[in-house]
Structures are given as structure tokens and as C-alpha cells.
Design an enzyme around this catalytic site. Structure first.
Site, PDB file in Angstrom:
ATOM      1  N   LYS A 279       0.902  -1.334   0.023  1.00 43.03           N
ATOM      2  CA  LYS A 279       0.059  -0.169  -0.062  1.00 43.03           C
ATOM      3  C   LYS A 279       0.934   1.380  -0.139  1.00 43.03           C
ATOM      4  CE  LYS A 279      -4.514  -1.130   1.569  1.00 43.03           C
ATOM      5  NZ  LYS A 279      -5.443  -0.549   2.363  1.00 43.03           N
ATOM      6  N   GLU A 365     -18.792  -8.781  10.470  1.00 38.49           N
ATOM      7  CA  GLU A 365     -19.756  -8.072  11.463  1.00 38.49           C
ATOM      8  C   GLU A 365     -20.792  -9.181  12.145  1.00 38.49           C
ATOM      9  OE1 GLU A 365     -18.379  -5.218   8.423  1.00 38.49           O
ATOM     10  OE2 GLU A 365     -19.157  -7.509   8.216  1.00 38.49           O
ATOM     11  N   ARG A 393     -25.047  -5.580   8.107  1.00 33.33           N
ATOM     12  CA  ARG A 393     -24.512  -7.199   7.873  1.00 33.33           C
ATOM     13  C   ARG A 393     -24.559  -8.164   8.826  1.00 33.33           C
ATOM     14  NH1 ARG A 393     -19.971  -6.193   3.632  1.00 33.33           N
ATOM     15  NH2 ARG A 393     -19.171  -7.999   4.165  1.00 33.33           N
TER      16      ARG A 393
END
Length: 630
Positions: A279, A365, A393
């Protein structure tokens, strides 16, 4: 800066006419263009800098959009957008009327599947592959998923299905050892061990040497089987799902990526390519701190991010983070859970001070909610810090595992209401409606920073589940009290006494409602709770006013205004009711203030809506009434 090659790319077909050397130059130009664009508009940066070469290679090898390409989460899709005809619109990124920061099917045929929440790409790409098989169409279906998103159960459900589905599917694991927060869990440790030390270096070199020279397919298969697979540990995991595992390879090396993808293009059945990227690649500041540069605002790339000279107002997220630490000091039963959103939910300080009571469960979740339920069963007091749209979710778990058993779990719902640049996928429009219909569940709607802290305390003191919803960013600047004082459960307050019309405000829209009420001489009630309603106060207000107006930063259908309407009907109180809130539509990206105004939820919009509906009560002039109707 000049971009001689990039300016020649109007669609991916142009890439296929470039030499390998030109593609490498294009990668440099594309990375520089991404940095320049994001520094001017704000947006996701680190993740996009990390996939430049992978994006080029995918579009150069596969014939998109006929070949389907699905980006998991999609915040790394800027290079994809630039190469697929939207380079000239990058200046409008995440702005009202501009292009989205995520893939959107309506925006481009190259955006084959809309994403923004994690771990959906494998399921979607598998569905596309199965559809192609059923229709007799020959195409490649590709899912690009990060190692953070691979921690979610949905990704493994899809892998489990894909391994026996007998269709052509390519899953690319973009392994950059980072989601938004540092990734956690056994799988991530497993991959991290692989990536470290001489073992990975040797495996990587074998994979590169095997694939670089593009041998005939039979020889390629033999060499992969005999050399690469035997050395790379994840092969065991993913091959047990029925995939042909290839890698790991350097995701920034086009000389590895392109031949590898060309070879995979000719293979049949489910394929799994492990790509290692970094990244922030190519921008040293983002490489050094990819979290800070995950989603920066506007900045000078020559200098990088700088702290503002004037400290910004305290955000609701910061209010929550401070309350969490203070309450943990007071009550050792408190435990905090986050589904991989430590920074976004304001929990960095809590983790530092209370590491044994901090639980990052990964992008999971459903698990987060049920894990909290299990803790509550054992006498702990869990606080689940979660975005409004992310709790969606875990909705079955919210009902079945928490509410049905009436367990005392506090859900701190960040990003409730309009979120701005992230758009429809992150707009917390539904939590009042989806939470208040659940038995045993309470819904608190603080109006400002002080009430947020107080209502969190109130919620924590209850012996049943409570959601406390608050928006992204700062409020009006009402400083929280240092004490952990609670407000009365289920009780509101009159903030302004007027005549004729009473505005019942739920949450932060109290302040524009007060502004509108000054012009209307209306009463304003700070309701504080969408469930339970303060029916005693409501009855008193209904008895002394001619009409009621509800205001909320959530959908009208099933929302707090609907709760008031249900109470009026149940008690046979015949009062006109105007419900103001978000419409039956998804709210797109843009400046939050402008979006609120477009929905008629700023002070002027509230005033005009009331004048239009109750012209006789407000004594409006025909001219002003026309403005309201417009």
C-alpha cells in the site's frame, strides 16, 4: 505534470498495443496521476497506489468489460476508473454530480459490480461465472480481494461454493498485509508467516522463475505442481477448497504479472493467484504510514499531510472514544468490540490503555454481534463500535442472538445519517427503521456531542440492547461534560416553546429545526429517543398544538416519524403529522451540507416544508409559500 502515454489511453484496448517497456512507463505515469488527483480532491490513496501494476496487467491481458472484473470493497478502483475512460472526470471524484469513489454499475460498463462493503467480490464473480456457463458464453470472471477482506466469513462461503461449482473463476488475493486497520486473525497470521524471512523469498523466486518464461501449458502445469506448489504453504489451504493455487508473485513486477495472467487465462476451472503488493507504493509518505493516507483530504503531495493550525472541533467519533475509556475506568465489566475499524471508530486510545478488553474481530460483522452476545451472557458489558451500514451485515444476529435473548449490548452506531463523499453505500439511512422494529431494542438519537456522551452512559446502564446513533464528523460544538452523567431513559425535553406547530426533532437535526422554529414561532422538542418514545411528553405536546412535524436524518419509511404516527393512530389522537427525513431513495455522494439541503433537511428546507403544509397556521405570504412549494 505531463502524461504522454496515459493521455493515449481512452479504454483498456489501448493498453494491448503497448510494449512491456511502455506499460512500465505507463505505470509510473498512472501512479503519479493518482497521487495528483487525490491530493486535489481527497479520497482513498494508499490502496490505489498499491494496485497500479495489477490494474494495468488485468486490463492488458483480459478483454474487459466482456471479461468481468470485480474489485472487492472498490476503494482501490481509481486506476481502473482512469484506464476505463474516466480520466478527465477524476477532478469530480466523490463530489456532488461527479464520479463515485467506488465501482458503480450505472457509471461505466467496466464497473461490472457495485462494491464498497468488503468480502463480496468472490460471490459476485462466481455468480457471473455460473451465469456465463448457463448461457453458454465464454468469458473470464475475476475477483480481486485484499487479505483484510479475506478474513470475512462470506469470502470463505464463496470459496467453498466455487471449489465445486465447475466453472471458470479467477480469485486474486491482493496481499498487502493491511486493511483499513491492521488485519487480525489466525488466517492473517498464517499469511504473515509465509511472507516473512527466507522461506517467502525462496518461494517467490521459484514462482517468478517458473512463470516468467511462459512455457507451454503442459510444462507450466508440471513445473507449478512440482516446484511452486510444494513450497508455498497457502496452496494447501486454497487447494482444499478446490482451487489451483499459483504464487505468491510480486504485484509490482509487470514482468511477472503479465505472463502469469496470460497463462492463467488459458486454464480451466477455479484458479487462485496470490499477489503481494505494498500500500502506498511509489509515494514514500504513504508507504511509511498507509493508515494516515488511506483516505486523506486535500493535501500538497510535496509536503504530505499536515496538522491544521487551528485544532478542529471534536468529532462524535472522538466523543465516543473518550467516553469508552472513561467508562472502562469506572466499570471493569466493559469490553469493546470492533469489526476491523479501530481508527474509524475512535478506539486507538482504548486499545492502548485496555488491550485485554479490546477485541478486533476482523471484517466479520456477524461474528462481532454474536461474540458480544456471548460476552453479555457471561456478565460482561459489551460495547460494539460499528458503522450504521456495517451493522446491516449482522442484522440476523442482532435479532436472533442479542434482542431475542434481551442481552445488554450497546451498539455505538457511527456514520449514522448522511456521510458525504462515500455515498450511498455508507449512508446510515436505515438504522432507526431497522432497529426500532426489533423487540427489546432501544434507539437513542443524541442531538450534539454532550448528549452523545450522556446517552452512551444511559445506554450502558440498561439491562437490554440499545443503539446510540451519531453522525460522521463534528456537531455544533457543545462540549461534553467530564462526568459520566446519564440522561433519563426514554425521555425528551422541550427546547423551545412556541405556538400552533410542534417540531419533534430526533438527533442532530434539532439545531436546524430550532433555527426554522425561530422564523415560525414553533415549539421544538428534542425527543432523544426513537424507541421508546416519550409518550407522556408527546401526549402533552399533541394536546397543546394544532399540528406536529417530525424531523430525522434517516429514512421516513419506518423511521422515528413513523413511530409518532403509530402512536397517534393507536391513541386515536387526531393531529396532522408532517414527517421530514430521507426519501425512499439512495443518497449519492457529495458534500453533506449540500446533500441535507437537497433533501430539505437544512433550516430553510424545514421551514419551507412546514409553511407549505401548514400555510394557515404559519401565516405565510403567497410568495414565500411558492418558494416552499418549489
Amino acid at each position: 505534470m505531463n502524461y504522454p502515454l496515459l493521455e493515449r489511453v481512452n479504454d483498456p484496448a489501448d493498453l494491448r498495443r503497448f510494449s512491456r517497456a511502455e506499460l512500465k512507463q505507463l505505470a509510473d505515469e498512472l501512479r503519479a496521476f493518482v497521487l495528483e488527483s487525490v491530493s486535489r480532491t481527497g479520497g482513498h490513496l494508499s490502496s490505489n497506489l498499491g494496485v497500479v501494476e495489477l490494474t494495468i496487467a488485468l486490463h492488458a491481458v483480459f478483454h474487459t468489460p466482456e471479461d468481468r472484473l470485480v474489485w472487492d470493497v472498490g476503494h482501490q478502483s481509481y486506476p481502473h476508473k482512469i484506464l476505463t475512460g474516466r480520466r478527465d472526470r477524476m477532478g469530480t471524484l466523490r463530489q456532488l454530480g461527479g464520479i463515485s469513489g467506488f465501482p458503480v454499475r450505472a457509471e461505466s460498463p467496466y464497473d461490472t459490480f457495485g462494491t464498497a462493503h468488503s468480502s463480496t467480490s468472490i460471490s459476485a464473480a462466481l455468480g457471473m461465472a455460473l451465469a456465463a456457463r448457463q448461457k453458454g458464453e465464454s468469458r473470464h470472471c475475476i475477483a480481486v480481494i485484499g487479505d483484510g477482506a479475506m478474513t470475512a466469513g462470506m469470502a470463505f462461503e464463496a470459496l467453498n461454493n466455487a471449489g465445486v461449482a465447475e466453472c471458470d473463476l479467477l480469485v486474486i488475493l491482493n496481499d498487502n498485509d493491511m486493511s483499513i486497520s491492521p488485519p487480525v486473525g489466525a488466517l492473517n497470521r498464517y499469511l504473515a508467516q509465509l511472507m516473512s524471512g527466507r522461506f517467502y523469498a525462496k518461494a517467490r523466486d521459484v514462482g517468478r522463475n517458473v512463470l516468467r518464461n511462459v512455457p507451454p501449458l503442459l510444462e507450466l502445469a508440471k513445473r507449478i505442481e512440482q516446484q511452486a506448489k510444494g513450497m508455498v504453504v497457502p496452496a494447501t489451504l486454497f487447494e482444499n477448497f478446490g482451487f489451483n493455487y499459483i504464487g505468491p508473485i510480486d504485484g509490482h513486477d509487470l514482468d511477472s504479472l503479465i505472463p502469469t495472467l496470460e497463462n492463467i487465462r488459458e486454464l480451466k476451472g477455479p484458479q487462485f493467484l496470490h499477489v503481494v503488493t505494498r500500500k502506498g507504493q511509489g509515494y514514500k509518505l504513504a508507504e511509511a504510514d498507509p493508515v494516515a493516507y488511506h483516505g486523506p483530504g486535500k493535501f500538497d503531495p510535496r509536503i504530505g499531510l499536515v496538522k491544521p493550525a487551528t485544532p478542529p472541533r471534536q468529532t462524535f467519533t472522538q466523543v465516543f472514544g473518550q467516553w469508552l475509556c472513561d467508562m472502562a475506568e469506572k466499570d471493569e465489566r466493559l469490553v469493546a468490540i470492533t469489526p476491523a475499524m479501530r481508527e474509524g471508530s475512535g478506539m486507538v486510545e482504548f486499545q492502548r490503555r485496555f488491550p485485554g478488553r479490546y477485541h478486533d474481530v476482523g471484517i466479520a460483522e456477524q461474528h462481532a454481534v454474536t461474540c458480544a452476545a456471548g460476552m453479555a451472557c457471561e456478565g460482561l458489558k459489551p460495547v460494539v463500535a460499528i458503522y450504521s451500514t456495517f451493522l446491516q451485515r449482522g442484522y440476523d444476529q442482532l435479532i436472533h442472538d442479542v434482542a431475542l435473548q434481551n442481552l445488554p449490548v450497546v451498539f455505538a452506531l457511527d456514520r449514522s445519517g448522511i456521510v458525504g463523499a462515500d455515498g450511498a453505500t455508507h449512508c446510515g439511512a436505515f438504522d432507526i427503521a431497522y432497529a426500532r422494529c426489533i423487540p427489546n431494542m432501544a434507539v437513542a438519537c443524541p442531538a450534539d456531542e454532550r448528549e452523545c456522551r450522556q446517552l452512551l452512559t444511559t445506554a450502558f446502564e440498561q439491562d437490554h440492547p440499545v443503539t446510540v446513533r451519531y453522525p460522521r464528523g463534528a456537531g455544533v460544538g457543545v462540549a461534553p461534560l467530564a462526568a459520566l452523567d446519564a440522561l433519563l431513559y426514554g425521555k425528551g425535553e422541550v427546547r423551545r416553546s412556541g405556538r400552533g406547530i410542534a417540531i419533534l426533532a430526533f438527533g442532530t437535526l434539532l439545531y436546524p429545526a430550532l433555527e426554522a422554529a425561530e422564523r415560525l414561532d414553533a415549539t421544538v422538542v428534542n425527543m432523544r429517543w426513537a424507541k421508546p418514545l416519550d409518550t407522556e411528553l408527546l401526549a402533552r405536546i399533541a394536546a397543546t398544538h394544532e399540528a406536529l412535524v417530525t424531523v430525522e436524518e434517516g429514512v421516513v419509511m419506518g423511521g422515528a416519524g413513523s413511530a409518532v404516527g403509530e402512536w397517534l393512530a393507536a391513541t386515536a389522537v387526531a393531529k396532522p403529522l408532517l414527517q421530514l427525513g430521507l426519501p425512499d431513495a439512495f443518497i449519492e455522494h457529495g458534500d453533506p451540507g449540500k446533500l441535507l439541503a437537497l433533501q430539505g433537511l437544512d433550516a430553510s428546507g424545514i421551514e419551507h416544508a412546514i409553511r407549505r403544509r401548514y400555510a394557515a397556521l404559519t401565516g405565510t405570504s403567497p410568495a414565500l409559500r411558492a418558494v416552499g412549494e418549489h
